[in-house]
Design an enzyme around this catalytic site. Structure first.
Site, PDB file in Angstrom:
ATOM      1  N   HIS A 234       1.070  -1.256  -0.025  1.00 29.54           N
ATOM      2  CA  HIS A 234       0.120   0.073  -0.030  1.00 29.54           C
ATOM      3  C   HIS A 234       0.901   1.315   0.095  1.00 29.54           C
ATOM      4  O   HIS A 234       1.149   1.786   0.964  1.00 29.54           O
ATOM      5  CB  HIS A 234      -0.896  -0.067   1.183  1.00 29.54           C
ATOM      6  CG  HIS A 234      -1.887   0.871   1.277  1.00 29.54           C
ATOM      7  ND1 HIS A 234      -2.454   1.723   2.358  1.00 29.54           N
ATOM      8  CD2 HIS A 234      -2.650   1.499   0.269  1.00 29.54           C
ATOM      9  CE1 HIS A 234      -3.265   2.490   1.981  1.00 29.54           C
ATOM     10  NE2 HIS A 234      -3.411   2.450   0.760  1.00 29.54           N
ATOM     11  N   THR A 257       0.089  10.433  -2.360  1.00 24.65           N
ATOM     12  CA  THR A 257      -0.094  10.735  -3.556  1.00 24.65           C
ATOM     13  C   THR A 257       0.560  12.177  -3.676  1.00 24.65           C
ATOM     14  O   THR A 257       1.151  12.360  -4.757  1.00 24.65           O
ATOM     15  CB  THR A 257      -1.783  11.092  -3.824  1.00 24.65           C
ATOM     16  OG1 THR A 257      -2.172   9.784  -3.477  1.00 24.65           O
ATOM     17  CG2 THR A 257      -1.787  11.568  -5.128  1.00 24.65           C
TER      18      THR A 257
END
Length: 552
Positions: A234, A257
């Site tokens: 992840h 991000t």
């Protein structure tokens, strides 16, 4: 050439295109009179979404939709079928809750009946994973056009020539209108996400939050890949100008991000990856970025996607008259999101993969203001913090949260990890050792005090520290040993105010810092007790240590 699925039957009305596969919905047991839209691309899906009243266009072209009462994942409504396949392979407990096979059989029968009764269905045939040797073929059947657009955006899109012969290995059926019955379906509420690894089928009902589909594929790959020795992660990932890959682990809100979308580095992906012997490869073909309070100045590459046709904006508020977006308005959700193809980021990798990593970065938003802005970890410390998966929620984000609250999500993604955390932790440790990888812990949270007293770590400082870590220059700095956590902390870095490198020095009340640090250390130790029997002594010795009070 048009391909008609076999056994279409007199009831099925298939809308034929060159993207229609030879394997039809009979594979999923669906016989229906519905109009079936196969593998539509963005433009027709946007048109259908607008025509069906599913969303609206904003002034610069993105599709804006609302997800209703579910503005995030329904973690408590996710179940895995417990059978001979999964009994000894799933880490059962609070995260991975069991569903009885008989209850799933009822749910499946009712799902297939509900799908067959629809007047329109949308089907996307997609890949989970960008490295051909390790990807899976996933068929996603949805009742909403915008959900079809979302999942087409988020997964890896086959070339048109590959679609005719596409043979689905796994299937997701996504029906937001489906109402689950806890008594009949063995679930908790009218919302259900049910995963059956034996039947290779995932059923999602009662929620319009499209992220459930994306994370279901992530969970699937997290189950399958470790058996082949592939490390599922992840994380976001990017590549430097010298071909050095970096991966960024972190929970939602820690900056995965934002920090991976760096104009000076090539983006591999922003959320989900695999680490094989040859590469770090993106599981996806799109990005799913938080929108709330997004600014053009801090995140120009991501901000630009809000002005592109093909972007899907979830729960973003816009002016009714002008259709101008207001990214600061959290009326619909704090978790407003944008889904966009990865090539909307100008410096994205064309192949969605890169070399094996040279650096690993664990991101945490420490709302206690205790952790340094950057620290270097030993391999044992890296495994300890990977299994801990620490971040902190801030006051006001949830009802009843009035003080910063520690959150430990093992492997920085516990809700998506079907196997025992030690499986992923040992894979990571092996790959770190094999590749001589350098590991860093970066605090994107608070400095100068806890949330409400201090301030958020300046993103310019975080980027400067990361740049120094990734280009190797930070390894030449002088380091001190953090008295609480034992990791190495730089004492001076060019271009960064040295005052923020020592968190205790930034607090006006040193005694309050010491007390807060002691509480956080205790929480780490208490949380890690569940893993102590599954790791070696070196990892156990990497635990933080409570310090004696130090005078100001």
């Amino acid at each position: 050439m048009l391909h008609v699925p076999p056994k279409a039957g007199p009831l099925r009305r298939v809308i034929l295109t060159e993207r229609t596969p030879r394997v039809g919905l009979d594979r999923q047991g669906i016989e229906t009179a519905a109009a079936i839209h196969w593998n539509l691309v963005a433009a027709p899906l946007v048109e259908l979404s607008l025509r069906r009243g599913e969303g609206r266009l904003a002034q610069d072209g993105p599709l804006v939709v609302e997800t209703g009462r579910h503005t995030g994942r329904s973690a408590q409504d996710k179940f895995i079928v417990r059978d001979a396949t999964t009994e000894d392979n799933v880490w059962w407990g609070k995260t991975n809750k069991a569903m009885d096979p008989a209850a799933f059989a009822n749910l499946k029968a009712d799902f297939l009946a509900a799908a067959a009764a629809k007047d329109t269905l949308f089907v996307q045939d997609l890949y989970g994973g960008s490295q051909p040797e390790h990807r899976v073929n996933v068929r996603v059947i949805t009742e909403l056009a915008w959900h079809s657009l979302f999942i087409r955006t988020m997964l890896v899109r086959p070339e048109p020539g590959e679609l005719a012969g596409f043979d689905p290995e796994y299937t997701i059926i996504d029906l937001p209108s489906f109402v689950a019955d806890p008594a009949r379906h063995g679930c908790r509420s009218e919302t259900v996400i049910a995963v059956n690894f034996t039947e290779k089928l995932i059923l999602i009902g009662g929620t319009r939050y499209a992220g459930e589909m994306k994370k279901s594929v992530f969970g699937l790959l997290n189950y399958l890949l470790p058996v082949a020795g592939i490390m599922p992660m992840h994380c976001s990932a990017n590549i430097g100008p010298d071909g050095d890959t970096a991966v960024f682990f972190g929970l939602s809100g820690t900056g995965k991000t934002t920090l991976s979308a760096d104009a000076s580095r090539t983006l591999i992906g922003d959320d989900e990856h695999g680490w094989s012997d040859e590469a770090v490869f993106n599981f996806e073909g799109g990005c799913y970025a938080k929108m709330i309070r997004l600014s053009a100045e801090a995140e120009p590459e991501i901000f630009a996607t809000t002005k592109r046709f093909g972007t899907v904006l979830e729960n973003v508020v816009m002016d009714e008259a002008t259709r101008a977006l207001d990214l600061d308005d959290a009326t619909l959700a704090e978790n407003s999101r944008a889904a966009y193809p990865i090539d909307f980021i100008p410096n994205a990798s064309a192949k969605n993969l890169g070399p094996v990593p040279r650096n690993i970065v664990f991101l945490t938003a420490d709302a206690y203001g205790v952790l340094p802005p950057i620290s270097r970890l030993t391999p044992d410390q890296a495994m300890y913090h990977f299994l801990s998966g620490y971040t902190a929620r801030v006051a006001g984000t949830e009802i009843g949260v009035t003080e910063p609250e520690a959150t430990f999500s093992t492997c920085f993604g516990a809700p998506f990890m079907p196997r025992h955390p030690s499986v992923y932790g040992n894979l990571l440790k092996e790959r770190i050792a094999k590749g001589g990888v350098t590991c860093w812990l970066v605090n994107t949270g608070w400095t100068g005090g806890k949330y409400g007293v201090g301030q958020r770590m300046p993103i310019k400082a975080t980027r400067a520290l990361l740049n120094a870590a990734l280009d190797g220059s930070l390894n030449q700095a002088s380091f001190r040993t953090d008295p609480n956590f034992g990791f190495a902390v730089p004492t001076a870095v060019a271009g960064v105010d040295s005052a923020i490198l020592d968190p205790r020095a930034t607090w006006a009340d040193k005694a309050d810092y010491d007390a807060t640090a002691a509480r956080l250390v205790d929480q780490f130790v208490e949380n890690f007790a569940q893993f102590a029997d599954h790791v070696d002594e070196g990892v156990r010795q990497s635990a933080p240590q409570r310090q004696q009070a130090v005078s100001a």
